[in-house]
Design a protein around this motif. Structure first.
Motif, PDB file in Angstrom:
ATOM      1  N   ARG A  99       0.855  -1.173   0.000  1.00 28.88           N
ATOM      2  CA  ARG A  99       0.000   0.000   0.000  1.00 28.88           C
ATOM      3  C   ARG A  99       0.899   1.233   0.000  1.00 28.88           C
ATOM      4  N   ILE A 100       0.630   2.172  -0.901  1.00 27.30           N
ATOM      5  CA  ILE A 100       1.458   3.374  -1.027  1.00 27.30           C
ATOM      6  C   ILE A 100       1.388   4.240   0.227  1.00 27.30           C
ATOM      7  N   GLU A 104       2.652  -0.703   3.867  1.00 24.22           N
ATOM      8  CA  GLU A 104       2.234  -2.004   4.391  1.00 24.22           C
ATOM      9  C   GLU A 104       2.202  -3.045   3.272  1.00 24.22           C
ATOM     10  N   GLN A 105       2.846  -4.196   3.503  1.00 24.58           N
ATOM     11  CA  GLN A 105       2.814  -5.271   2.514  1.00 24.58           C
ATOM     12  C   GLN A 105       1.450  -5.946   2.575  1.00 24.58           C
ATOM     13  N   LEU A 106       0.792  -6.042   1.420  1.00 27.74           N
ATOM     14  CA  LEU A 106      -0.552  -6.594   1.318  1.00 27.74           C
ATOM     15  C   LEU A 106      -0.566  -8.026   0.808  1.00 27.74           C
ATOM     16  N   SER A 107       0.528  -8.456   0.220  1.00 23.03           N
ATOM     17  CA  SER A 107       0.586  -9.794  -0.379  1.00 23.03           C
ATOM     18  C   SER A 107       1.285 -10.779   0.544  1.00 23.03           C
ATOM     19  N   ILE A 135      -3.205 -12.007  -2.220  1.00 18.02           N
ATOM     20  CA  ILE A 135      -3.473 -10.835  -1.385  1.00 18.02           C
ATOM     21  C   ILE A 135      -4.204 -11.329  -0.149  1.00 18.02           C
ATOM     22  N   GLU A 136      -3.574 -11.148   0.997  1.00 15.00           N
ATOM     23  CA  GLU A 136      -4.067 -11.783   2.221  1.00 15.00           C
ATOM     24  C   GLU A 136      -5.357 -11.167   2.759  1.00 15.00           C
ATOM     25  N   ASP A 137      -5.497  -9.854   2.703  1.00 19.09           N
ATOM     26  CA  ASP A 137      -6.700  -9.199   3.216  1.00 19.09           C
ATOM     27  C   ASP A 137      -7.189  -8.198   2.181  1.00 19.09           C
ATOM     28  N   PRO A 138      -8.101  -8.617   1.307  1.00 23.90           N
ATOM     29  CA  PRO A 138      -8.530  -7.737   0.224  1.00 23.90           C
ATOM     30  C   PRO A 138      -9.182  -6.448   0.713  1.00 23.90           C
ATOM     31  N   PHE A 139      -9.773  -6.467   1.896  1.00 20.30           N
ATOM     32  CA  PHE A 139     -10.449  -5.274   2.406  1.00 20.30           C
ATOM     33  C   PHE A 139      -9.465  -4.174   2.785  1.00 20.30           C
ATOM     34  N   GLU A 140      -8.205  -4.535   3.004  1.00 19.75           N
ATOM     35  CA  GLU A 140      -7.153  -3.555   3.266  1.00 19.75           C
ATOM     36  C   GLU A 140      -6.462  -3.103   1.980  1.00 19.75           C
ATOM     37  N   ALA A 141      -6.841  -3.718   0.851  1.00 16.36           N
ATOM     38  CA  ALA A 141      -6.136  -3.466  -0.405  1.00 16.36           C
ATOM     39  C   ALA A 141      -7.002  -2.824  -1.491  1.00 16.36           C
ATOM     40  N   VAL A 142      -8.264  -3.227  -1.584  1.00 22.04           N
ATOM     41  CA  VAL A 142      -9.140  -2.752  -2.656  1.00 22.04           C
ATOM     42  C   VAL A 142      -9.400  -1.250  -2.500  1.00 22.04           C
ATOM     43  N   ASP A 143      -9.435  -0.573  -3.630  1.00 28.13           N
ATOM     44  CA  ASP A 143      -9.646   0.880  -3.709  1.00 28.13           C
ATOM     45  C   ASP A 143      -8.482   1.668  -3.114  1.00 28.13           C
ATOM     46  N   ARG A 144      -7.342   1.058  -2.992  1.00 29.38           N
ATOM     47  CA  ARG A 144      -6.148   1.724  -2.454  1.00 29.38           C
ATOM     48  C   ARG A 144      -5.098   1.831  -3.551  1.00 29.38           C
ATOM     49  N   GLU A 145      -4.278   2.864  -3.449  1.00 32.13           N
ATOM     50  CA  GLU A 145      -3.143   2.981  -4.364  1.00 32.13           C
ATOM     51  C   GLU A 145      -2.069   2.021  -3.868  1.00 32.13           C
ATOM     52  N   VAL A 146      -1.550   1.207  -4.784  1.00 32.75           N
ATOM     53  CA  VAL A 146      -0.601   0.163  -4.423  1.00 32.75           C
ATOM     54  C   VAL A 146       0.612   0.195  -5.352  1.00 32.75           C
ATOM     55  N   ARG A 147       1.681  -0.460  -4.893  1.00 29.49           N
ATOM     56  CA  ARG A 147       2.889  -0.622  -5.708  1.00 29.49           C
ATOM     57  C   ARG A 147       3.156  -2.108  -5.849  1.00 29.49           C
ATOM     58  N   LEU A 148       3.259  -2.557  -7.098  1.00 26.89           N
ATOM     59  CA  LEU A 148       3.590  -3.935  -7.411  1.00 26.89           C
ATOM     60  C   LEU A 148       5.088  -4.001  -7.671  1.00 26.89           C
ATOM     61  N   ASN A 149       5.803  -4.785  -6.872  1.00 26.40           N
ATOM     62  CA  ASN A 149       7.256  -4.925  -6.966  1.00 26.40           C
ATOM     63  C   ASN A 149       7.617  -6.317  -7.453  1.00 26.40           C
ATOM     64  N   ALA A 150       8.642  -6.395  -8.295  1.00 29.79           N
ATOM     65  CA  ALA A 150       9.142  -7.698  -8.749  1.00 29.79           C
ATOM     66  C   ALA A 150      10.644  -7.608  -8.943  1.00 29.79           C
ATOM     67  N   SER A 151      11.320  -8.708  -8.655  1.00 33.29           N
ATOM     68  CA  SER A 151      12.764  -8.784  -8.887  1.00 33.29           C
ATOM     69  C   SER A 151      13.132 -10.237  -9.171  1.00 33.29           C
ATOM     70  N   PHE A 152      14.317 -10.412  -9.754  1.00 32.01           N
ATOM     71  CA  PHE A 152      14.818 -11.768  -9.981  1.00 32.01           C
ATOM     72  C   PHE A 152      16.327 -11.751  -9.849  1.00 32.01           C
ATOM     73  N   GLU A 153      16.868 -12.937  -9.536  1.00 32.95           N
ATOM     74  CA  GLU A 153      18.312 -13.140  -9.530  1.00 32.95           C
ATOM     75  C   GLU A 153      18.590 -14.588  -9.914  1.00 32.95           C
ATOM     76  N   SER A 154      19.465 -14.766 -10.908  1.00 26.63           N
ATOM     77  CA  SER A 154      19.835 -16.116 -11.333  1.00 26.63           C
ATOM     78  C   SER A 154      21.034 -16.598 -10.510  1.00 26.63           C
TER      79      SER A 154
END
Length: 176
Positions: A99-100, A104-107, A135-154
């Motif tokens: 959540r922006i 708070e991490q929502l996933s 997403i563990e608690d959708p009621f804390e996430a829906v209608d909220r501005e969020v940031r989706l993060n992704a990374s990888f390492e080989s």
């Protein structure tokens, strides 16, 4: 100021704190630049783009991210990734949704060893599509501005990361 005064009793003048902070931060940046960051990957940085969907759909900044109801009772966002110039398609992939407003991490934690689908032609990206980020608690996430993060390492250190922002909404079609 007396040489016998304690550090706690010394008065900080305006301008001295920012200068001290600037010097300290500059020293830290130089130290990391020369010695490298502890735990940072040693291999080459690769371009990574995070998107949504079962097949890759780019995320424009500020767009809507869809929250889907799963058939087994949880809610998830379909996440897809594209990476360019990979020589090793096996990688540890990490993702999160936060959540922006407060960070708070929502996933649920997501850190999985996966294999990117190789690019069909030179210059095209390798892909991972249709990953489920719970997403563990959708009621804390829906209608909220969020940031989706992704990374990888080989295993050989190739790495990349990306993040995109948007607003989380319930999907109209829960099983795309």
């Amino acid at each position: 100021m007396s040489p016998h005064s304690s550090p706690a009793s010394r008065k900080v003048t305006s301008g001295s704190l920012p200068r001290a902070l600037t010097v300290c931060l500059g020293w830290l940046a130089l130290s990391f630049g020369l010695a490298g960051c502890p735990g940072a990957p040693d291999g080459p940085l690769r371009q990574l783009e995070v998107g949504t969907g079962i097949s890759f759909t780019p995320i424009e900044e500020g767009s809507t991210l869809e929250l889907n109801s799963g058939g087994q009772g949880s809610q998830h966002v379909f996440v897809s990734l594209r990476a360019w110039e990979l020589t090793n398609v096996k990688a540890k992939v990490k993702m999160s949704l936060e959540r922006i407003s407060d960070g708070e991490q929502l996933s649920a934690p997501y850190s999985v060893n996966l294999r990117f689908d190789q690019a069909m032609q030179e210059g095209e990206p390798a892909k991972l599509e249709g990953l489920l980020l719970v997403i563990e608690d959708p009621f804390e996430a829906v209608d909220r501005e969020v940031r989706l993060n992704a990374s990888f390492e080989s295993d050989d250190g190739e790495h990349g990361s990306d993040s995109r922002t948007g607003t989380l909404q319930w999907a109209e079609n829960t099983f795309p």
